[in-house]
Design a protein around this motif. Sequence first.
Motif, mmCIF file in Angstrom:
data_model
loop_
_atom_site.group_PDB
_atom_site.id
_atom_site.type_symbol
_atom_site.label_atom_id
_atom_site.label_comp_id
_atom_site.label_asym_id
_atom_site.label_seq_id
_atom_site.Cartn_x
_atom_site.Cartn_y
_atom_site.Cartn_z
ATOM 1 N N ASP A 190 -31.899 38.948 -25.861
ATOM 2 C CA ASP A 190 -31.464 39.277 -27.225
ATOM 3 C C ASP A 190 -30.612 40.540 -27.186
ATOM 4 O OD1 ASP A 190 -32.820 37.370 -29.171
ATOM 5 O OD2 ASP A 190 -34.543 38.051 -27.992
ATOM 6 N N ALA A 191 -29.576 40.548 -28.005
ATOM 7 C CA ALA A 191 -28.716 41.737 -28.070
ATOM 8 C C ALA A 191 -27.998 41.766 -29.410
ATOM 9 C CB ALA A 191 -27.704 41.736 -26.934
ATOM 10 N N LEU A 192 -27.662 42.958 -29.867
ATOM 11 C CA LEU A 192 -26.808 43.137 -31.031
ATOM 12 C C LEU A 192 -25.504 43.734 -30.534
ATOM 13 C CD1 LEU A 192 -26.388 43.008 -34.066
ATOM 14 C CD2 LEU A 192 -27.398 45.289 -34.244
ATOM 15 N N LEU A 193 -24.422 42.958 -30.646
ATOM 16 C CA LEU A 193 -23.141 43.344 -30.070
ATOM 17 C C LEU A 193 -22.184 43.810 -31.159
ATOM 18 C CD1 LEU A 193 -22.837 40.341 -27.593
ATOM 19 C CD2 LEU A 193 -23.585 42.658 -27.074
ATOM 20 N N ALA A 328 -21.510 34.393 -15.260
ATOM 21 C CA ALA A 328 -22.146 34.758 -13.993
ATOM 22 C C ALA A 328 -23.615 34.342 -13.927
ATOM 23 C CB ALA A 328 -22.050 36.277 -13.794
ATOM 24 N N ALA A 329 -24.196 33.958 -15.060
ATOM 25 C CA ALA A 329 -25.629 33.646 -15.091
ATOM 26 C C ALA A 329 -25.948 32.421 -14.243
ATOM 27 C CB ALA A 329 -26.074 33.410 -16.533
ATOM 28 N N PRO A 330 -27.053 32.452 -13.497
ATOM 29 C CA PRO A 330 -27.459 31.286 -12.707
ATOM 30 C C PRO A 330 -27.685 30.077 -13.613
ATOM 31 C CG PRO A 330 -28.758 33.223 -12.106
ATOM 32 C CD PRO A 330 -27.997 33.581 -13.343
ATOM 33 N N CYS A 331 -27.245 28.924 -13.147
ATOM 34 C CA CYS A 331 -27.415 27.693 -13.921
ATOM 35 C C CYS A 331 -27.443 26.515 -12.963
ATOM 36 C CB CYS A 331 -26.289 27.523 -14.939
ATOM 37 S SG CYS A 331 -26.465 26.060 -15.990
ATOM 38 N N GLY A 332 -28.459 25.675 -13.086
ATOM 39 C CA GLY A 332 -28.573 24.507 -12.219
ATOM 40 C C GLY A 332 -29.448 24.795 -11.013
ATOM 41 N N VAL A 333 -29.199 24.046 -9.935
ATOM 42 C CA VAL A 333 -30.010 24.177 -8.723
ATOM 43 C C VAL A 333 -29.671 25.481 -8.004
ATOM 44 C CG1 VAL A 333 -30.548 23.171 -6.474
ATOM 45 C CG2 VAL A 333 -30.206 21.680 -8.457
ATOM 46 N N GLU A 334 -30.680 26.255 -7.732
ATOM 47 C CA GLU A 334 -30.511 27.507 -7.001
ATOM 48 C C GLU A 334 -30.793 27.304 -5.515
ATOM 49 O OE1 GLU A 334 -29.932 31.726 -6.532
ATOM 50 O OE2 GLU A 334 -29.452 30.319 -8.151
ATOM 51 N N ARG A 335 -31.800 26.485 -5.201
ATOM 52 C CA ARG A 335 -32.181 26.261 -3.804
ATOM 53 C C ARG A 335 -32.963 24.960 -3.693
ATOM 54 N NH1 ARG A 335 -33.626 28.655 1.230
ATOM 55 N NH2 ARG A 335 -35.719 28.058 1.928
ATOM 56 N N MET A 336 -32.707 24.199 -2.632
ATOM 57 C CA MET A 336 -33.493 23.007 -2.320
ATOM 58 C C MET A 336 -34.666 23.404 -1.428
ATOM 59 S SD MET A 336 -31.930 20.618 -3.975
ATOM 60 C CE MET A 336 -32.680 19.107 -3.304
ATOM 61 N N SER A 337 -35.741 22.634 -1.509
ATOM 62 C CA SER A 337 -36.941 22.954 -0.751
ATOM 63 C C SER A 337 -36.737 22.705 0.742
ATOM 64 C CB SER A 337 -38.118 22.116 -1.243
ATOM 65 O OG SER A 337 -39.246 22.293 -0.426
ATOM 66 N N ALA A 338 -37.183 23.653 1.548
ATOM 67 C CA ALA A 338 -37.159 23.475 2.998
ATOM 68 C C ALA A 338 -38.395 22.713 3.474
ATOM 69 C CB ALA A 338 -37.106 24.839 3.690
ATOM 70 N N ASP A 339 -39.441 22.678 2.641
ATOM 71 C CA ASP A 339 -40.697 22.048 3.034
ATOM 72 C C ASP A 339 -40.810 20.606 2.564
ATOM 73 O OD1 ASP A 339 -41.612 24.468 4.189
ATOM 74 O OD2 ASP A 339 -42.185 25.180 2.202
ATOM 75 N N VAL A 340 -40.192 20.293 1.428
ATOM 76 C CA VAL A 340 -40.264 18.944 0.872
ATOM 77 C C VAL A 340 -38.833 18.414 0.739
ATOM 78 C CG1 VAL A 340 -41.220 17.516 -0.967
ATOM 79 C CG2 VAL A 340 -42.267 19.738 -0.451
ATOM 80 N N PRO A 341 -38.361 17.647 1.701
ATOM 81 C CA PRO A 341 -36.971 17.185 1.707
ATOM 82 C C PRO A 341 -36.598 16.446 0.419
ATOM 83 C CG PRO A 341 -38.026 16.718 3.810
ATOM 84 C CD PRO A 341 -39.115 17.190 2.888
ATOM 85 N N GLY A 342 -35.402 16.765 -0.090
ATOM 86 C CA GLY A 342 -34.888 16.092 -1.269
ATOM 87 C C GLY A 342 -35.408 16.623 -2.592
ATOM 88 N N VAL A 343 -36.260 17.641 -2.550
ATOM 89 C CA VAL A 343 -36.845 18.188 -3.776
ATOM 90 C C VAL A 343 -36.221 19.552 -4.080
ATOM 91 C CG1 VAL A 343 -38.962 19.067 -4.844
ATOM 92 C CG2 VAL A 343 -39.017 16.954 -3.515
ATOM 93 N N LEU A 384 -28.869 41.207 -14.775
ATOM 94 C CA LEU A 384 -27.531 40.853 -15.242
ATOM 95 C C LEU A 384 -27.329 41.233 -16.703
ATOM 96 C CD1 LEU A 384 -24.778 39.432 -14.992
ATOM 97 C CD2 LEU A 384 -25.951 37.265 -15.464
ATOM 98 N N PHE A 385 -28.213 40.794 -17.562
ATOM 99 C CA PHE A 385 -28.005 41.036 -18.986
ATOM 100 C C PHE A 385 -28.394 42.457 -19.390
ATOM 101 C CE2 PHE A 385 -27.750 36.459 -18.808
ATOM 102 C CZ PHE A 385 -26.700 36.201 -19.683
ATOM 103 N N GLY A 386 -29.149 43.132 -18.520
ATOM 104 C CA GLY A 386 -29.377 44.553 -18.743
ATOM 105 C C GLY A 386 -28.088 45.342 -18.661
ATOM 106 N N LEU A 387 -27.125 44.827 -17.885
ATOM 107 C CA LEU A 387 -25.841 45.515 -17.742
ATOM 108 C C LEU A 387 -25.036 45.532 -19.034
ATOM 109 C CD1 LEU A 387 -24.729 44.159 -14.234
ATOM 110 C CD2 LEU A 387 -25.590 46.443 -14.772
ATOM 111 N N ILE A 388 -25.302 44.595 -19.941
ATOM 112 C CA ILE A 388 -24.568 44.589 -21.209
ATOM 113 C C ILE A 388 -25.433 45.152 -22.334
ATOM 114 C CG2 ILE A 388 -23.193 42.617 -20.439
ATOM 115 C CD1 ILE A 388 -24.720 40.917 -22.531
ATOM 116 N N GLY A 389 -26.554 45.768 -21.958
ATOM 117 C CA GLY A 389 -27.400 46.416 -22.948
ATOM 118 C C GLY A 389 -28.328 45.483 -23.696
ATOM 119 N N ALA A 390 -28.526 44.273 -23.182
ATOM 120 C CA ALA A 390 -29.401 43.312 -23.858
ATOM 121 C C ALA A 390 -30.866 43.611 -23.564
ATOM 122 C CB ALA A 390 -29.057 41.892 -23.425
#
Length: 488
Positions: A190-193, A328-343, A384-390
């Motif tokens: 949340d932020a007031l811009l 710049a915000a993360p969105c979608g898959v960040e990492r696939m599992s190394a222990d459970v293939p395809g997950v 990230l959003f701390g940088l814009i004062g949120a």
Amino acid sequence: MNAHLDALTPSIVWRHFRTLCNTPRPSGQEAELVAILEAWADAQGLAHDRDSFGNLRICKPASPGCEQAPGVILQGHLDMVAQANSDSTHDFSRDPISTYVADGWLHAEGTTLGADNGMGVAAILAVLEDTELTHGPLEALFTLEEETSMGGALNLAENWLKGSLLLNLDSEDRGEVYIGCAGGADVVVDALLPGIALRDGEQLIEISLTGLKGGHSGIDIHKPLGNANRLLVRALRILEAFDARLVSYQGGTLRNAIPREAFAQLALPADEVDAAFEALKALENTLRAELSTGDSGLVLSATRSVNHEAVEPLTLDASTMLVAALHAAPCGVERMSADVPGVVETSNNLGVLSLKAGRLHLCALVRSLHDTATAALADRFQALFGLIGARVRVENSYPGWVPHPGSALLAIFNKRHAALFEQEPAVKVIHAGLECGIIGSKYPHLDMISFGPLIRGAHSPDERVELESVEEFWKMLRALMEDLAKKG
């Protein structure tokens, strides 16, 4: 309404699903359904109670001779995701879900169907009603607010449940059984811009991005689907070249549904509008090519709107800073599992984003098979959003469900599945927030599995359930209950 459901088989399951379709039950509004189920339990002569949060338990004594069998907890959540197409007038607080059958699947008319988790709940009620089924001691646990906050599971009473085995019926693939799931957390920004009045020579424009399929932010996150918030922010970045300033924004309605639509209003120099529209048309072609057949319905449109003296766009610096952070915000898959293939191991969904009168609100859902990775990705948002004062806070954190491949319950399930369908099920870990992890943290002695019928498009108006898979699901559930009754 939905009388045609009574003609489907198994009728004992579909009759209960009809009740669910006819009873509005978006998250946080399950009270009417709870009252209906309590009245039904009274009519069946079944004991019932609630914990302090409102989760409902209905109990059924063991069949004669099966009193020493292990107690089984059948678990599902009563609420459903409330998503409708933009041209729908459906009111989820009062209107029933209108269903139809096409090509062997049950669909809803322009809205989510509620098969997630209505099919599981209907099957549990059918077990409670079935007078020919042999079973041990039963507890049916119906939780609340799963889709919005996992509130029911997070606030589940301790020392309440008596069973030692738990069957979660909230999975969505036939021929599969789940023994682990991701944990998660909501990241709320949340932020007031600052803003400044519309300048002389500026023109307001409206842009919209529609036509995407949407989907479940866990099980569909790895698919080639567009996220409307992510894609419309790309359009906002392009418009910065024309000194565009953001006025308002609205994208997505639920943090656990991949956004299908997003809308924005901007102010820019009037003599730049035509060039800006050409740039957006070129971007539309680019996005369609990138999404290809994975999400081919994308439409990016722009129109001039009437200028209003009361409109106050963000300052150019604030608009640029906000769009950069969103981009710049993360969105979608960040990492696939190394222990459970395809997950998928770790992901994020930019679910709900709004800007009105300078007030920014963003709710994202971070998921991971590792609770430490959930916390780390949430912390990146805070940074990230701390940088814009949120102001950034992490809410509704819930643990993952650690797999136990040596589960005795799993072995019984596998054996029965092989006998019924001539093949063992695929044993899976799901990148979604099943309640098993939370319940297991409160009742660590429980042996748990999760299974269900084939559901596709959950959390979107494309949600549907395959009719044949419901028959298989019911057959498997009944047979498993009878196998477990013999364990006494």
